[in-house]
Design a protein around this motif. Sequence first.
Motif, PDB file in Angstrom:
ATOM      1  N   PHE A   4      30.671 -14.823  64.666  1.00  0.00           N
ATOM      2  CA  PHE A   4      29.770 -15.862  63.995  1.00  0.00           C
ATOM      3  C   PHE A   4      30.042 -17.181  64.408  1.00  0.00           C
ATOM      4  N   ARG A   5      29.171 -17.955  64.383  1.00  0.00           N
ATOM      5  CA  ARG A   5      29.400 -19.480  64.987  1.00  0.00           C
ATOM      6  C   ARG A   5      28.659 -20.461  63.811  1.00  0.00           C
ATOM      7  N   ILE A   6      29.360 -21.290  63.276  1.00  0.00           N
ATOM      8  CA  ILE A   6      28.963 -22.515  62.610  1.00  0.00           C
ATOM      9  C   ILE A   6      28.560 -23.618  63.486  1.00  0.00           C
ATOM     10  N   THR A   7      27.198 -24.110  63.563  1.00  0.00           N
ATOM     11  CA  THR A   7      26.632 -24.962  64.484  1.00  0.00           C
ATOM     12  C   THR A   7      26.810 -26.566  64.041  1.00  0.00           C
ATOM     13  N   SER A   8      27.113 -26.749  62.854  1.00  0.00           N
ATOM     14  CA  SER A   8      27.149 -28.117  62.022  1.00  0.00           C
ATOM     15  C   SER A   8      28.490 -28.398  61.380  1.00  0.00           C
ATOM     16  N   VAL A   9      28.971 -29.478  60.944  1.00  0.00           N
ATOM     17  CA  VAL A   9      29.571 -29.796  60.226  1.00  0.00           C
ATOM     18  C   VAL A   9      29.145 -30.360  58.852  1.00  0.00           C
ATOM     19  N   SER A  10      29.800 -29.645  57.521  1.00  0.00           N
ATOM     20  CA  SER A  10      28.959 -29.821  56.420  1.00  0.00           C
ATOM     21  C   SER A  10      29.777 -31.247  55.695  1.00  0.00           C
ATOM     22  N   GLY A  11      28.656 -32.103  55.536  1.00  0.00           N
ATOM     23  CA  GLY A  11      29.051 -33.196  54.762  1.00  0.00           C
ATOM     24  C   GLY A  11      30.365 -33.671  55.123  1.00  0.00           C
ATOM     25  N   GLN A  12      31.373 -33.992  54.111  1.00  0.00           N
ATOM     26  CA  GLN A  12      32.379 -34.866  54.335  1.00  0.00           C
ATOM     27  C   GLN A  12      33.611 -33.829  54.687  1.00  0.00           C
ATOM     28  N   SER A  13      33.375 -32.462  54.836  1.00  0.00           N
ATOM     29  CA  SER A  13      34.632 -31.539  55.287  1.00  0.00           C
ATOM     30  C   SER A  13      35.341 -31.946  56.357  1.00  0.00           C
ATOM     31  N   THR A  14      36.501 -31.631  56.236  1.00  0.00           N
ATOM     32  CA  THR A  14      37.227 -31.856  57.689  1.00  0.00           C
ATOM     33  C   THR A  14      38.096 -30.502  58.135  1.00  0.00           C
ATOM     34  N   GLN A 373      33.462 -18.412  54.568  1.00  0.00           N
ATOM     35  CA  GLN A 373      34.433 -19.205  54.249  1.00  0.00           C
ATOM     36  C   GLN A 373      34.327 -19.847  53.265  1.00  0.00           C
ATOM     37  N   LEU A 374      35.610 -20.074  52.370  1.00  0.00           N
ATOM     38  CA  LEU A 374      35.674 -20.853  51.143  1.00  0.00           C
ATOM     39  C   LEU A 374      37.035 -21.607  51.077  1.00  0.00           C
ATOM     40  N   GLY A 375      36.898 -22.813  50.567  1.00  0.00           N
ATOM     41  CA  GLY A 375      37.897 -23.836  50.817  1.00  0.00           C
ATOM     42  C   GLY A 375      37.662 -24.967  49.953  1.00  0.00           C
ATOM     43  N   THR A 376      38.885 -25.898  49.875  1.00  0.00           N
ATOM     44  CA  THR A 376      38.839 -27.230  49.388  1.00  0.00           C
ATOM     45  C   THR A 376      39.424 -28.106  50.188  1.00  0.00           C
ATOM     46  N   ASP A 377      38.976 -29.271  50.428  1.00  0.00           N
ATOM     47  CA  ASP A 377      39.565 -30.384  51.192  1.00  0.00           C
ATOM     48  C   ASP A 377      40.506 -31.374  50.307  1.00  0.00           C
ATOM     49  N   ASP A 378      41.024 -30.670  49.232  1.00  0.00           N
ATOM     50  CA  ASP A 378      41.849 -31.422  48.432  1.00  0.00           C
ATOM     51  C   ASP A 378      42.518 -30.449  47.403  1.00  0.00           C
ATOM     52  N   ILE A 379      43.417 -29.829  47.767  1.00  0.00           N
ATOM     53  CA  ILE A 379      44.351 -28.679  47.164  1.00  0.00           C
ATOM     54  C   ILE A 379      45.101 -29.157  45.938  1.00  0.00           C
ATOM     55  N   TYR A 380      45.649 -30.449  46.013  1.00  0.00           N
ATOM     56  CA  TYR A 380      46.266 -30.847  45.113  1.00  0.00           C
ATOM     57  C   TYR A 380      45.368 -31.418  43.929  1.00  0.00           C
ATOM     58  N   GLY A 381      44.137 -32.000  44.363  1.00  0.00           N
ATOM     59  CA  GLY A 381      43.218 -32.379  43.074  1.00  0.00           C
ATOM     60  C   GLY A 381      42.487 -31.054  42.544  1.00  0.00           C
ATOM     61  N   LEU A 382      42.680 -29.745  43.188  1.00  0.00           N
ATOM     62  CA  LEU A 382      42.156 -28.666  42.655  1.00  0.00           C
ATOM     63  C   LEU A 382      43.048 -28.350  41.583  1.00  0.00           C
ATOM     64  N   ILE A 383      44.191 -28.247  41.815  1.00  0.00           N
ATOM     65  CA  ILE A 383      45.248 -27.703  40.795  1.00  0.00           C
ATOM     66  C   ILE A 383      45.997 -28.723  39.673  1.00  0.00           C
ATOM     67  N   ILE A 394      31.791 -24.014  50.848  1.00  0.00           N
ATOM     68  CA  ILE A 394      31.485 -22.560  51.036  1.00  0.00           C
ATOM     69  C   ILE A 394      30.536 -22.707  52.605  1.00  0.00           C
ATOM     70  N   ARG A 395      30.856 -21.722  53.148  1.00  0.00           N
ATOM     71  CA  ARG A 395      29.937 -21.725  54.415  1.00  0.00           C
ATOM     72  C   ARG A 395      29.994 -20.127  54.598  1.00  0.00           C
ATOM     73  N   LEU A 396      28.380 -19.936  55.057  1.00  0.00           N
ATOM     74  CA  LEU A 396      28.046 -18.483  55.207  1.00  0.00           C
ATOM     75  C   LEU A 396      27.324 -18.642  56.598  1.00  0.00           C
ATOM     76  N   SER A 397      27.438 -17.433  57.282  1.00  0.00           N
ATOM     77  CA  SER A 397      26.683 -17.140  58.523  1.00  0.00           C
ATOM     78  C   SER A 397      26.443 -15.832  58.789  1.00  0.00           C
ATOM     79  N   TRP A 398      25.183 -15.663  59.632  1.00  0.00           N
ATOM     80  CA  TRP A 398      24.830 -14.380  59.579  1.00  0.00           C
ATOM     81  C   TRP A 398      24.241 -14.220  61.198  1.00  0.00           C
TER      82      TRP A 398
END
Length: 400
Positions: A4-14, A373-383, A394-398
Motif C-alpha cells: 500500500f501507499r499513502i499519498t499525503s501527510v496527515s495534519g501535523q504528523s512527522t 498504521q497507529l502511532g503518536t507523535d509524543d510518546i512522553y506526553g502519552l504516558i 491512525i492511517r488506513l489504506s486499501w
Amino acid sequence: LLFFRITSVSGQSTFPVFRDSSLQSNRLSISGNFDVTGTSMRKEFVNTLAFGGTIDQAMKDRTLKAHGNNNRIGMFGSGEITYVSGAGSLFKSGKYSWQVKAGYYAIGNVNYTKDAFRLTFYGNSYLGEDTANLTGTRIAGTQFQKAGFGLYHKKTGSSLTLNLVNVQNQLGGYIRNGKLSQDANMDSISLHLNGDMTYSKGKNFSKGLGFALDFDYYLKVPWMKDSATFQFTVQNLGAAYLFVPQTQYSVDSTYHYSGFTLNQIQNSGNLFGDNFSLLDSLKVEKKEMKRWVMLPAHIQIMKLVDLASPKKLQSFFGIRFYPTIGIVPTGFVGVFYRFVPKVSVSANAAFGGSSIARAGLMFGYHDQKLGIQLGTDDIYGLIAKKGFGQSALIRLSWVF
C-alpha cells in the motif's frame, strides 16, 4: 508483491510517508490525526482547562515555572479520505488519471509571553512596580472542511488537486505592542496597546467559502550508492471569503490612558470583571466585517520510506512550514524498521513547530492489499502527566 501507499501527510504528523510500486492501482486512504503540543503548558493544565476541573494554585505555579519569555501552544486535528483511480485513465495518453478527496481540519496556534499567562491566570496583583510585556502575543485558528478533484500522474504518483473549502470558524489576533504597568500603591495603571482581535460568531455551519490547492511532487535522486525518493508537498494553499460578518476589536497604539482606580480589582482581581471593563475605558473600536482570509497552508519536503526496498532499516527526515499562521518551522528525523515483511515500527524526533522537541512511535502492518498504521507523535506526553503534548494518529489504506 503489491504494497500500500499513502499519498499525503496527515495534519501535523512527522511520521514517514511510504513509497511503493502500486502507483497504477486503485487506492483508498483514510487518515485521522489529533495533536496538542506546546512549549510550556503541561498536559495536566491543558486537559483541565479544556475539559473542566479545578486549576489550583499549585498547578498554576508548576505551569508558570515551565514558562520562558516567549511560549507557544498549538492544536491540530484532521480527518481525510482520498480515492486514487490509479488503474484508470483520464486522457488518451494514459499518463494521467484522477483522484478525489475530502477532509475536516481544525488548526490553531498561540504565541504568547510569560506576562500574558500571568495576567490571565494570576491577575495584575503579582506585577508590583514591574512592567508586563505583551508584545508579540498572537493567536490564529481555523476550522474548515474541503472536497476536491485532482489530476494524478500514474508514473510518478505526483498530483494536483483543486478543493472547494467551507470555513466553519476562524479567528486571529495580534498584539503588535503591549505594555502594562502600575504604580507602587496599585491605584493606577498605565497601558500601551496596539493590536486587534477578529473572530467568527454564531452557529452557522458555513461562514465562508473559498478554494485551496493541494500539490504533491515526487523526485527520485541518487542516495548513498542507491536511490531515494523525496516528496515536495503543499496542502491547503488558498483563501476563503467570510460572508458571515466577523467581530473585530482594535486598539490604536498612540492612545495612552492612566489613572485607573483599582479598588475593585486590587490584590486578586482582574481587568475584565463585572464592575470594571478595561475595554470600555480604553475606547476600543468594535466593528463587524466581511473579509478574505488565508487558509492555514503547510509546505513540506521529506525523504520517503520505500516499501519495495529489501532493506529492513531505512531513514526518513524532512522539514515543514506553516507560512500563513506564524508557526516556527518543524524539522524531523527518524528510522523505519521492518521486523518481517508485514510488520514495521517507526521512531522519530521532531524539533520546533509549536513545541521545542518531542519523540514519537508508530507501528505499521503492510499486507498486499491492506495497510494500517497507529502511532503518536509524543510518546512522553502519552504516558506522563508532565508531558507538554498529546498525540494520536491512525492511517488506513486499501489497494484494489
